[in-house]
Structures are given as structure tokens and as C-alpha cells.
Enzyme design. Structure first.
Site, short mmCIF file in Angstrom:
data_model
loop_
_atom_site.label_atom_id
_atom_site.label_comp_id
_atom_site.label_asym_id
_atom_site.label_seq_id
_atom_site.Cartn_x
_atom_site.Cartn_y
_atom_site.Cartn_z
N LYS A 114 0.86 -1.19 0.00
CA LYS A 114 0.00 0.00 0.00
C LYS A 114 0.89 1.24 0.00
O LYS A 114 2.04 1.12 0.42
CB LYS A 114 -0.93 -0.03 1.20
N HIS A 118 -7.22 -0.12 5.34
CA HIS A 118 -7.46 -1.00 6.51
C HIS A 118 -8.90 -0.95 7.01
O HIS A 118 -9.55 -1.98 7.18
CB HIS A 118 -6.57 -0.60 7.69
N1 LIG Z 1 7.45 1.01 6.68
C1 LIG Z 1 6.28 0.53 6.97
O1 LIG Z 1 5.97 0.18 8.12
C2 LIG Z 1 5.25 0.33 5.88
C3 LIG Z 1 4.00 -0.20 6.22
C4 LIG Z 1 3.06 -0.43 5.21
C5 LIG Z 1 3.38 -0.13 3.90
N2 LIG Z 1 4.59 0.40 3.59
C6 LIG Z 1 4.88 0.68 2.19
O2 LIG Z 1 6.03 -0.05 1.81
C7 LIG Z 1 6.80 0.69 0.88
C8 LIG Z 1 8.22 0.86 1.41
O3 LIG Z 1 8.17 1.55 2.64
P1 LIG Z 1 9.50 1.81 3.51
O4 LIG Z 1 9.01 2.43 4.77
O5 LIG Z 1 10.35 0.61 3.56
O6 LIG Z 1 10.21 2.96 2.63
P2 LIG Z 1 11.73 3.46 2.71
O7 LIG Z 1 12.33 3.12 4.03
O8 LIG Z 1 11.72 4.85 2.24
O9 LIG Z 1 12.45 2.54 1.61
C9 LIG Z 1 12.24 2.70 0.24
C10 LIG Z 1 13.14 1.77 -0.51
O10 LIG Z 1 12.95 1.93 -1.92
C11 LIG Z 1 14.23 2.03 -2.55
N3 LIG Z 1 14.12 2.75 -3.82
C12 LIG Z 1 13.51 3.91 -4.02
N4 LIG Z 1 13.62 4.23 -5.31
C13 LIG Z 1 14.34 3.26 -5.91
C14 LIG Z 1 14.79 3.04 -7.23
N5 LIG Z 1 14.51 3.88 -8.22
N6 LIG Z 1 15.49 1.93 -7.50
C15 LIG Z 1 15.79 1.09 -6.51
N7 LIG Z 1 15.37 1.22 -5.25
C16 LIG Z 1 14.66 2.31 -4.96
C17 LIG Z 1 15.07 2.70 -1.53
O11 LIG Z 1 16.40 2.44 -1.83
P3 LIG Z 1 17.59 3.42 -1.36
O12 LIG Z 1 17.21 3.98 -0.01
O13 LIG Z 1 18.71 2.47 -1.27
O14 LIG Z 1 17.69 4.46 -2.37
C18 LIG Z 1 14.61 1.99 -0.25
O15 LIG Z 1 15.20 0.71 -0.15
C19 LIG Z 1 6.07 2.00 0.66
O16 LIG Z 1 5.24 1.87 -0.46
C20 LIG Z 1 5.22 2.14 1.91
O17 LIG Z 1 4.05 2.90 1.68
C21 LIG Z 1 5.54 0.62 4.57
#
Ligand SMILES: NC(=O)c1ccc[n+]([C@@H]2O[C@H](COP(=O)([O-])OP(=O)(O)OC[C@H]3O[C@@H](n4cnc5c(N)ncnc54)[C@H](OP(=O)(O)O)[C@@H]3O)[C@@H](O)[C@H]2O)c1
Length: 492
Positions: free
Chosen positions: A150, A242
Site C-alpha cells: 500500500k 485497513h
Molecule cells: N514502513 C512501513 O511500516 C510500511 C507499512 C506499510 C506499507 N509500507 C509501504 O512499503 C513501501 C516501502 O516503505 P518503507 O518504509 O520501507 O520505505 P523506505 O524506508 O523509504 O524505503 C524505500 C526503498 O525503496 C528504494 N528505492 C527507491 N527508489 C528506488 C529506485 N529507483 N530503484 C531502486 N530502489 C529504490 C530505496 O532504496 P535506497 O534507499 O537504497 O535508495 C529503499 O530501499 C512504501 O510503499 C510504503 O508505503 C511501509
């Protein structure tokens, strides 16, 4: 399994710990392998060490298990550095996947997991298609699936655009739109409660139920996710996905089987029956608010507008409450009150089914208005369980009637705390069971209901935005909102 966004927060907090849990429970084949992808450069060993630390922290592993991780599950972890909006890294990925099929016996099944910011979902999907990775290697014995995190769109138009991209590259039966709420034990248990027990379903309707409340309360603020939250707001972050999913599980008709199509058909039917709120009537059916400074866990905490990366005059909502009606035979005229917020008094998610009052009370001196109606409370977090409130006679010579509670707690009854949602959902996905995942039509139906509300709030800007002190149960406006119907919010 290939994780895009593997250097990010979700991978280390949820996905990899869940995979390790499954492997420890011997639910994954020995050759199971993970390829993490991200722009931050790591060698395989560096990434393995990072995942080992994350798993040890999140699953609180003892030292000896850390060693077991390194010599077992950890050996199946690999990392590819690259910008996945470009074509080049996909060739490397293909070669690595083929090598792992050969060396680790992974046999050609592929699970892609999109854990990048949502703006990268379309480009990653297109690149997977262009690289020929979206189709199974050998369709007679292999599968290829994709899990999409999401948020799935930020309004109806963007959700449709994303769906179009997805369906240009993948078939719907390859697509798993994840909503981790659906993997929670109590949420699944809601279906068991309703459909594996004879006593509830006959009274699960407008004749016996006065109203339903669904509350998802968080005590945390936006933490370091200010810029994300400024774009999203509470409605997009919690309600569209949710809370609407919970609503559809509470309200759906019994499916004929527990197979994905049957369950998802019924969920979609309920969403279709929810009465849309016209733009001009949004204030009658919705309240929005933002937290002001206050106290959380005894500490002074800043207002939302003073959080990092939040505009000082932001009108983003951190709390919202709604009233929806479902126009069908089962639910006509039964209000469904939904509320969710950040920086509330405590973290608690609950579905409360409030039954109608008794029509007539025979006990002298105890008018029926003084008796609390029956309440079935489904606690989703943090203490998963179900409780039923009913009236009992307090001991003594006079007839005093008091509410009492029958309680079921997961921990007490089964002795083990349930796995987090990601274990369940990842396993389901590998087994090809999409029951607990969102289907395209449900996602769009939910956005259709949200769009007029978002439009009105955008038009109104600061007008009509209420405020509440952090650490309380939300704005006075939300209390007035439900009180106007002669009801009140359940205490969580
Ligand atoms: N965190 C949570 O608890 C949570 C819960 C529900 C849903 N989500 C969803 O899950 C997703 C990820 O969340 P997150 O919190 O893990 O985000 P995050 O910490 O900002 O991580 C994003 C990731 O995407 C990578 N990325 C971005 N652009 C890229 C590209 N062009 N090529 C390759 N890698 C790329 C980043 O790599 P680099 O940093 O190495 O550039 C990083 O590994 C989102 O859609 C979020 O809405 C997250």
C-alpha cells in the site's frame, strides 16, 4: 523472492523477519532465496549482516540463533545494487535468478515484492514486463507473482492508472495487493466467529444490531514520516484501505466457500452497497482533525504542525471519523461509525458491534435506558481477543443490574502470541491463496467512496478542520458528531 526497496524500513522491520520466522517453522523450502534490491550499495555479505541484525532485533533472537541465521537462512540472501527505474539491473537480476535456480534448486518460482515508494511501482512493473520477468519460466510447473504494498493509488484516478499498468504486464491472478491488517489473527478470526458459529449469524443484521463502530487508534505521532504524511493524511493512510477492509469483513454476506474468489466477491458486493457521501454533504458524515501539542506516555509532544517536514500551516488530517450506511437488506439504516487517529490516548484497534436495547424491562426500578446494551467487541490490537458484554444481577438482596464481560484472549487460550500479519500473508502468497489480499475492484470501490470526501476537504482547506490535544481521544467535534445520533464512542 525479489524485494525491491530492500534497503528500506519495511524490509528490515517486517518482510525479512517474517521470512525468517517462516523458515524457522520449516514452512519454506531449504533452497528458499531472497534477492534484495536497492540503490544504496551493499555486497551480499553486508546485506546479510544488516538483515541478521534486523531479524535479531525484531524477533529478539538469542546469540546462538544469530549464528544459525548466518549459517542457514542468511546464506540464501543476495543483494543487487541499482536504480530499478532503469533497464540495466533487470538483466543482472535475470542472470542471478537463473543461477539460483541452478545452484540452490529454487526451480523457477518467482515472487516479486514492491517495497519501494509507490511512485516507483509503475516503472518497476513495466521494467519487469520489458525484461520478460513477469511471466513464469515454464507455465506448466512454475509461477510468478507480485506483491504490491500500500498505498494502492492516492485517489480513484491514480488507482485506476496503476491497475492499468499492472494488468498490462501481469494477469490479475498473479497480483497480490497486500493490506497487512487482513493478515492479523483477529481479523481472520472475525470470519471464523461469524461463519463457524451458529449463534452469531442469525443476529448479525439490522433487527438485532443497533450500530457498528470500527476504531483504529494510534498513540504515536507521525515520527519521522512527516513528508509522507503530508502527502497522504489519515484517510489515505488508514481508512481507504485497513478500515474499509474491516468494514467489508464485518458486513459481507456469507461466502459459499473460503476460496479467494468467493470471499472477495462478497467483500466487493458490500463495498458496492455502501451509500456514497455526496461532496455537498460531507460535513454531515465526516469529521476531520489534527493533533495539537499535548502529552504522550507522560512526555510533552509537539503539535502535528511542529513535526519535522510538516508545513507550519498544514491542513492534513491526523484524525477522521465517518458515518456510513450500507444500502442492503441486512444493514438498511444501521450506521457504521469509523474513526482513526494518530496521537490518541492509546494504541488500540477494535470493532464493536452494539446490539439493540431490550424492548421492555421487567425489573422494577431499572428502566431499560439504564441498562447497557449487549456489546460484542473484537479486539484487533494490541491484545487480540473477543469479548461479549451482557447484563448480570449484582449479588445482594436488591435487583441491581450491572454489565459484565465474557472474554476470550488469544494469549490465554492458545498460549502463544499470534504471528504478525506478514508471516501469514507471505506464506499465503507463496501458496497461491489470495483470499486475504485486495482485488482490483475492491480497491477501486473503496476509492470511489473516498474521492468525494477528499474533494470536499481539499476545497474547504482550513475551514472545518478541528484540533485535538495529543494524547486524548480526539476532537470534541467527533463526540458531538456521534452524540447527535444519541450514541457515544466506545471506550477502548
Ligand atoms: N514502513 C512501513 O511500516 C510500511 C507499512 C506499510 C506499507 N509500507 C509501504 O512499503 C513501501 C516501502 O516503505 P518503507 O518504509 O520501507 O520505505 P523506505 O524506508 O523509504 O524505503 C524505500 C526503498 O525503496 C528504494 N528505492 C527507491 N527508489 C528506488 C529506485 N529507483 N530503484 C531502486 N530502489 C529504490 C530505496 O532504496 P535506497 O534507499 O537504497 O535508495 C529503499 O530501499 C512504501 O510503499 C510504503 O508505503 C511501509
Amino acid at each position: 523472492m525479489v524485494i525491491f526497496g530492500a534497503s528500506g524500513d519495511l524490509t528490515e522491520r517486517k518482510i525479512v523477519p517474517a521470512l525468517y520466522y517462516l523458515s524457522r517453522e520449516r514452512l519454506l523450502p531449504p533452497g528458499f532465496s531472497v534477492i534484495g534490491c536497492g540503490r544504496t550499495p551493499f555486497t551480499d555479505d553486508q546485506f546479510r549482516a544488516k538483515m541478521q541484525e534486523a531479524v535479531a532485533e525484531h524477533l529478539q533472537l538469542p546469540a546462538e540463533e544469530k549464528a544459525a541465521f548466518a549459517s542457514g537462512f542468511g546464506k540464501g540472501i543476495f543483494y543487487l545494487t541499482g536504480d530499478f527505474s532503469q533497464a540495466a539491473p533487470y538483466e543482472q537480476m535475470k542472470a542471478l535468478l537463473d543461477r539460483l535456480d541452478h545452484e540452490r534448486g529454487t526451480c523457477g518460482n518467482r515472487l516479486f515484492y514492491l517495497a519501494t515508494p509507490p511512485s516507483f511501482f509503475p516503472v518497476t512493473i513495466r521494467q519487469l514486463g520489458a525484461a520478460g520477468l513477469a511471466r513464469p519460466k515454464d507455465p506448466s510447473c512454475n509461477w510468478t507473482r507480485i506483491v504490491i504494498e500500500k498505498p494502492f493509488g492516492r485517489d480513484l484516478t491514480s488507482a485506476r492508472d496503476l491497475d492499468q499498468t499492472v494488468t498490462e504486464v501481469f494477469n490479475e491472478n498473479q497480483v497480490y495487493r497486500i493490506d497487512h491488517y487482513l493478515g492479523k489473527e483477529t481479523v481472520q478470526n472475525l470470519l471464523v466467529l461469524r461463519f463457524a458459529n451458529g449463534v452469531f449469524e442469525p443476529i448479525w443484521n439490522r433487527r438485532y444490531i443497533d450500530h457498528v463502530q470500527i476504531s483504529v487508534a494510534e498513540d504515536l505521532g507521525v515520527e519521522n514520516r512527516g513528508s509522507y504524511y503530508e502527502e497522504a493524511g489519515l484517510l489515505r493512510d488508514m481508512i481507504q484501505n485497513h478500515v474499509m477492509q474491516l468494514l467489508s469483513l464485518v458486513a459481507m454476506e456469507p461466502p459459499a466457500t473460503f476460496l479467494a474468489t468467493a470471499v472477495r466477491d462478497e467483500k466487493a458486493k458490500v463495498l458496492r452497497a455502501i451509500r456514497a457521501i455526496p461532496v455537498e454533504r460531507v460535513p454531515e458524515f465526516a469529521v476531520r482533525a489534527q493533533y495539537a501539542e499535548g502529552f504522550a506516555r507522560g512526555l510533552k509532544v509537539p503539535a502535528y504542525r511542529a513535526e519535522p517536514k510538516v508545513a507550519r500551516d498544514s491542513v492534513t488530517e491526523t484524525y477522521a471519523a465517518f458515518k456510513f450506511y450500507i444500502d442492503n437488506w441486512r444493514w438498511a439504516d444501521v450506521p457504521f461509525y469509523l474513526r482513526s487517529g494518530k496521537r490518541l490516548a492509546k494504541r488500540a484497534s477494535e470493532i464493536s458491534i452494539q446490539f439493540r436495547r431490550v424492548p421492555h424491562l421487567l425489573f422494577r426500578d431499572t428502566p431499560s435506558e439504564q441498562i447497557d446494551p449487549n456489546l460484542l467487541a473484537i479486539h484487533i490490537q494490541p491484545d487480540e481477543g473477543i469479548s461479549l458484554r451482557f447484563s448480570a444481577k449484582a449479588p445482594g438482596p436488591t435487583m441491581q443490574i450491572r454489565p459484565v464481560v465474557m472474554d476470550f484472549r488469544y494469549g490465554e487460550s492458545f498460549g502463544a502470541s499470534p504471528p504478525t500479519a506478514y508471516e501469514t500473508l507471505l506464506l499465503d502468497c507463496m501458496l497461491g491463496d489470495a483470499t486475504l489480499f485486495n482485488r482490483e475492484d475492491a480497491v477501486e470501490l473503496s476509492w470511489e467512496l473516498m474521492d468525494p470526501i477528499l474533494t470536499r476537504w481539499k476545497e474547504d482547506g482550513a475551514k472545518g478542520l478541528a484540533f485535538y490535544e495529543a494524547g486524548t481521544w480526539g476532537p470534541a467535534e467527533a463526540d458531538k458528531f456521534i452524540k447527535a445520533d444519541g450514541r457515544r464512542w466506545q471506550r477502548l
